[in-house]
Design a protein around this motif. Structure first.
Motif, PDB file in Angstrom:
ATOM      1  N   PRO A   1       0.783  -1.243   0.000  1.00 35.30           N
ATOM      2  CA  PRO A   1       0.000   0.000   0.000  1.00 35.30           C
ATOM      3  C   PRO A   1       0.812   1.289   0.000  1.00 35.30           C
ATOM      4  CG  PRO A   1       0.057  -0.926   2.212  1.00 35.30           C
ATOM      5  CD  PRO A   1       0.761  -1.916   1.320  1.00 35.30           C
ATOM      6  N   THR A   2       2.117   1.212   0.206  1.00 34.86           N
ATOM      7  CA  THR A   2       2.861   2.452   0.448  1.00 34.86           C
ATOM      8  C   THR A   2       3.556   3.027  -0.784  1.00 34.86           C
ATOM      9  OG1 THR A   2       4.826   1.183   1.133  1.00 34.86           O
ATOM     10  CG2 THR A   2       3.263   1.852   2.857  1.00 34.86           C
ATOM     11  N   LEU A   3       3.818   2.226  -1.813  1.00 35.04           N
ATOM     12  CA  LEU A   3       4.519   2.748  -2.984  1.00 35.04           C
ATOM     13  C   LEU A   3       3.579   3.628  -3.808  1.00 35.04           C
ATOM     14  CD1 LEU A   3       7.143   2.649  -4.776  1.00 35.04           C
ATOM     15  CD2 LEU A   3       5.961   0.869  -6.095  1.00 35.04           C
ATOM     16  N   PRO A   4       3.882   4.907  -3.989  1.00 38.08           N
ATOM     17  CA  PRO A   4       3.019   5.766  -4.811  1.00 38.08           C
ATOM     18  C   PRO A   4       3.006   5.311  -6.269  1.00 38.08           C
ATOM     19  CG  PRO A   4       4.374   7.108  -3.354  1.00 38.08           C
ATOM     20  CD  PRO A   4       4.904   5.705  -3.272  1.00 38.08           C
ATOM     21  N   ILE A   5       1.823   5.321  -6.849  1.00 39.37           N
ATOM     22  CA  ILE A   5       1.639   4.944  -8.255  1.00 39.37           C
ATOM     23  C   ILE A   5       0.899   6.061  -8.965  1.00 39.37           C
ATOM     24  CG2 ILE A   5       0.624   3.292  -9.872  1.00 39.37           C
ATOM     25  CD1 ILE A   5       0.666   1.210  -7.616  1.00 39.37           C
ATOM     26  N   ILE A   6       1.429   6.486 -10.111  1.00 43.72           N
ATOM     27  CA  ILE A   6       0.715   7.390 -11.004  1.00 43.72           C
ATOM     28  C   ILE A   6       0.186   6.535 -12.149  1.00 43.72           C
ATOM     29  CG2 ILE A   6       0.834   9.397 -12.509  1.00 43.72           C
ATOM     30  CD1 ILE A   6       3.091  10.477 -10.812  1.00 43.72           C
ATOM     31  N   GLY A   7      -1.137   6.476 -12.272  1.00 44.79           N
ATOM     32  CA  GLY A   7      -1.763   5.659 -13.305  1.00 44.79           C
ATOM     33  C   GLY A   7      -2.053   6.477 -14.545  1.00 44.79           C
ATOM     34  N   VAL A   8      -1.703   5.926 -15.705  1.00 41.89           N
ATOM     35  CA  VAL A   8      -1.935   6.623 -16.968  1.00 41.89           C
ATOM     36  C   VAL A   8      -2.178   5.598 -18.063  1.00 41.89           C
ATOM     37  CG1 VAL A   8       0.570   6.807 -17.296  1.00 41.89           C
ATOM     38  CG2 VAL A   8      -0.931   8.247 -18.650  1.00 41.89           C
ATOM     39  N   GLY A   9      -3.151   5.908 -18.909  1.00 38.97           N
ATOM     40  CA  GLY A   9      -3.469   5.016 -20.008  1.00 38.97           C
ATOM     41  C   GLY A   9      -4.964   4.849 -20.176  1.00 38.97           C
ATOM     42  N   GLY A  10      -5.518   5.450 -21.229  1.00 41.58           N
ATOM     43  CA  GLY A  10      -6.918   5.256 -21.549  1.00 41.58           C
ATOM     44  C   GLY A  10      -7.905   5.937 -20.638  1.00 41.58           C
ATOM     45  N   ILE A  11      -7.526   7.013 -19.982  1.00 42.65           N
ATOM     46  CA  ILE A  11      -8.428   7.722 -19.071  1.00 42.65           C
ATOM     47  C   ILE A  11      -9.119   8.857 -19.840  1.00 42.65           C
ATOM     48  CG2 ILE A  11      -8.611   9.071 -16.949  1.00 42.65           C
ATOM     49  CD1 ILE A  11      -6.136   7.510 -15.940  1.00 42.65           C
ATOM     50  N   PHE A  12     -10.436   8.709 -20.020  1.00 51.99           N
ATOM     51  CA  PHE A  12     -11.222   9.665 -20.793  1.00 51.99           C
ATOM     52  C   PHE A  12     -12.349  10.290 -19.979  1.00 51.99           C
ATOM     53  CE2 PHE A  12      -8.926   7.749 -24.094  1.00 51.99           C
ATOM     54  CZ  PHE A  12      -9.161   8.360 -25.310  1.00 51.99           C
ATOM     55  N   THR A  13     -12.786   9.612 -18.931  1.00 53.05           N
ATOM     56  CA  THR A  13     -13.969  10.043 -18.185  1.00 53.05           C
ATOM     57  C   THR A  13     -13.705   9.938 -16.685  1.00 53.05           C
ATOM     58  OG1 THR A  13     -14.931   7.834 -17.995  1.00 53.05           O
ATOM     59  CG2 THR A  13     -15.435   9.084 -20.021  1.00 53.05           C
ATOM     60  N   PRO A  14     -14.559  10.563 -15.860  1.00 52.67           N
ATOM     61  CA  PRO A  14     -14.437  10.361 -14.424  1.00 52.67           C
ATOM     62  C   PRO A  14     -14.498   8.889 -14.025  1.00 52.67           C
ATOM     63  CG  PRO A  14     -15.820  12.258 -14.854  1.00 52.67           C
ATOM     64  CD  PRO A  14     -15.552  11.629 -16.191  1.00 52.67           C
ATOM     65  N   ASP A  15     -15.349   8.099 -14.694  1.00 50.21           N
ATOM     66  CA  ASP A  15     -15.424   6.674 -14.362  1.00 50.21           C
ATOM     67  C   ASP A  15     -14.103   5.963 -14.646  1.00 50.21           C
ATOM     68  OD1 ASP A  15     -17.998   6.831 -13.438  1.00 50.21           O
ATOM     69  OD2 ASP A  15     -18.931   6.114 -15.295  1.00 50.21           O
ATOM     70  N   ASP A  16     -13.435   6.345 -15.750  1.00 52.07           N
ATOM     71  CA  ASP A  16     -12.118   5.758 -16.055  1.00 52.07           C
ATOM     72  C   ASP A  16     -11.117   6.089 -14.950  1.00 52.07           C
ATOM     73  OD1 ASP A  16     -13.107   4.867 -18.523  1.00 52.07           O
ATOM     74  OD2 ASP A  16     -12.425   6.682 -19.568  1.00 52.07           O
ATOM     75  N   ALA A  17     -11.160   7.329 -14.485  1.00 51.21           N
ATOM     76  CA  ALA A  17     -10.229   7.761 -13.433  1.00 51.21           C
ATOM     77  C   ALA A  17     -10.501   7.032 -12.125  1.00 51.21           C
ATOM     78  CB  ALA A  17     -10.334   9.273 -13.236  1.00 51.21           C
ATOM     79  N   LEU A  18     -11.782   6.856 -11.802  1.00 53.89           N
ATOM     80  CA  LEU A  18     -12.127   6.149 -10.578  1.00 53.89           C
ATOM     81  C   LEU A  18     -11.713   4.685 -10.657  1.00 53.89           C
ATOM     82  CD1 LEU A  18     -15.621   7.734  -9.886  1.00 53.89           C
ATOM     83  CD2 LEU A  18     -13.511   8.133  -8.623  1.00 53.89           C
ATOM     84  N   ALA A  19     -11.831   4.089 -11.841  1.00 52.02           N
ATOM     85  CA  ALA A  19     -11.383   2.710 -12.005  1.00 52.02           C
ATOM     86  C   ALA A  19      -9.880   2.608 -11.785  1.00 52.02           C
ATOM     87  CB  ALA A  19     -11.747   2.202 -13.405  1.00 52.02           C
ATOM     88  N   MET A  20      -9.145   3.591 -12.272  1.00 53.21           N
ATOM     89  CA  MET A  20      -7.695   3.594 -12.068  1.00 53.21           C
ATOM     90  C   MET A  20      -7.357   3.782 -10.594  1.00 53.21           C
ATOM     91  SD  MET A  20      -4.739   3.257 -13.529  1.00 53.21           S
ATOM     92  CE  MET A  20      -4.864   3.571 -15.303  1.00 53.21           C
TER      93      MET A  20
END
Length: 348
Positions: free
Chosen positions: A299-318
């Motif tokens: 749980p402690t390693l920060p992750i920046i998620g990127v790839g295919g994010i178009f909508t708020p729902d996509d961001a929440l899934a990430m």
């Protein structure tokens, strides 16, 4: 609606549909807006006025919100005030290299609108680390956190890659809120080999040595270093990267870069173009990678998620997959600037 129904069709037809010409013209206009008197000050005010509930603090950096602009859009850091005005919480400038380079021959950006996707083979075209440092020095305090993506100069052989990255890191040290090591672009020959254990360990050891030496001399905190990985790595290869990251005190992972795969777009006439694929076809794999990293790293390693994010729902899934922050690029092209604030609000 205004962007997708009216402005995007006009933009996509501009200059005969030349995707890079459209990108360059848009960036030029944003750069001019950013250079207007008071623009940087206004950008800081707009950033500070964001809802404090949107903010996150990771690896010692406070982000006004969780939505960042991915590397590649503003390679030379020319439009910082404009990105702040759009509502971004941070920007990743670059990818920048030590040597000035024009990148690969044109055409090198191809839109696949039927799939909400882009293929690019830009090849780290940029004005070089020294030029970016000069621009950032002239800018002063930027209106929002700026990550700097570092890449290998095309002319530097693989055995000299560490020296090349270190030169850029020294030149830009004062100007990055964090530094992202791009060892995963498919558009520079041999670059992805730097994800192998031996190469990555050598690179991180050298950069962290510089990082510690400068920070100790200045009595400051070392700069956060992050590693950006490819979506095409196997789980075993990702686990190996995570082991190296842990050994060298890396502050986080950016997952993922573009893919050399063509899943979901194989039937498109442009699918055979060389380069990295981004956009909706990458979304499922990016989520898989983020989910795997979170499970493996804890749980402690920060992750920046990127790839295919178009909508708020996509961001929440990430976010639900384990990402602490997200970045967008192709989603901005297809959805327009309004998507930034929509996603930021959804991430509260």
């Amino acid at each position: 609606m205004l962007y997708t129904k009216l402005l995007r069709p006009i933009l996509f037809r501009f200059a005969g549909g030349d995707a890079e010409a459209i990108h360059d013209t848009t960036l030029t206009l944003l750069a001019l807006a950013s250079q207007m008197p008071g623009a940087n000050w206004l950008g800081r005010i707009l950033t500070m006025r964001q809802n404090p509930l949107l903010g996150r603090t990771l690896f010692g950096v406070h982000f006004p919100n969780s939505v960042g602009l991915a590397a590649g859009m503003d390679k030379n850091g020319v439009a910082m005030a404009a990105w702040a005005a759009m509502g971004f919480g941070f920007v990743e400038a670059g990818t920048v290299t030590w040597q000035i380079q024009p990148g690969n021959p044109r055409p090198r950006i191809f839109r696949l609108p039927e799939h909400d996707a882009v293929i690019n083979r830009m090849g780290f075209n940029n004005a070089g680390a020294v030029a970016l440092a000069a621009r950032m020095r002239k800018l002063g305090t930027p209106p929002l956190p700026v990550g700097i993506s570092l890449g290998k100069s095309r002319a530097a052989p693989l055995e000299k890659a560490t020296d090349d990255y270190c030169a850029s890191f020294r030149a830009l040290y004062d100007f990055g809120s964090y530094f992202a090591l791009n060892v995963s672009s498919p558009n520079t020959p041999g670059l992805r080999n730097l994800q192998d254990r031996a190469h990555l360990s050598e690179l991180l050891a050298a950069l962290q040595e510089i990082n510690q030496r400068i920070s100790q001399a200045r009595h400051t905190t070392p700069k956060p270093l992050l590693v950006k990985i490819a979506p095409d790595l196997s789980e075993a290869a990702i686990s190996e990267v995570l082991e190296v990251v842990a050994e060298h005190g890396v502050s986080g992972i950016i997952a993922t870069n573009t893919t050399i795969g063509r899943g979901g777009v194989a039937d498109h006439p442009r699918a055979s173009e060389a380069g990295g694929l981004s956009g909706r076809p990458l979304a499922a794999r990016a989520l898989e990678v983020v989910r795997f990293i979170r499970r493996e790293a804890g749980p402690t390693l920060p992750i920046i998620g990127v790839g295919g994010i178009f909508t708020p729902d996509d961001a929440l899934a990430m976010r639900n997959a384990g990402a602490d922050l997200i970045q967008i690029y192709t989603g901005l092209i297809y959805q327009g600037p309004g998507v930034v604030r929509r996603i930021a609000r959804a991430m509260v």
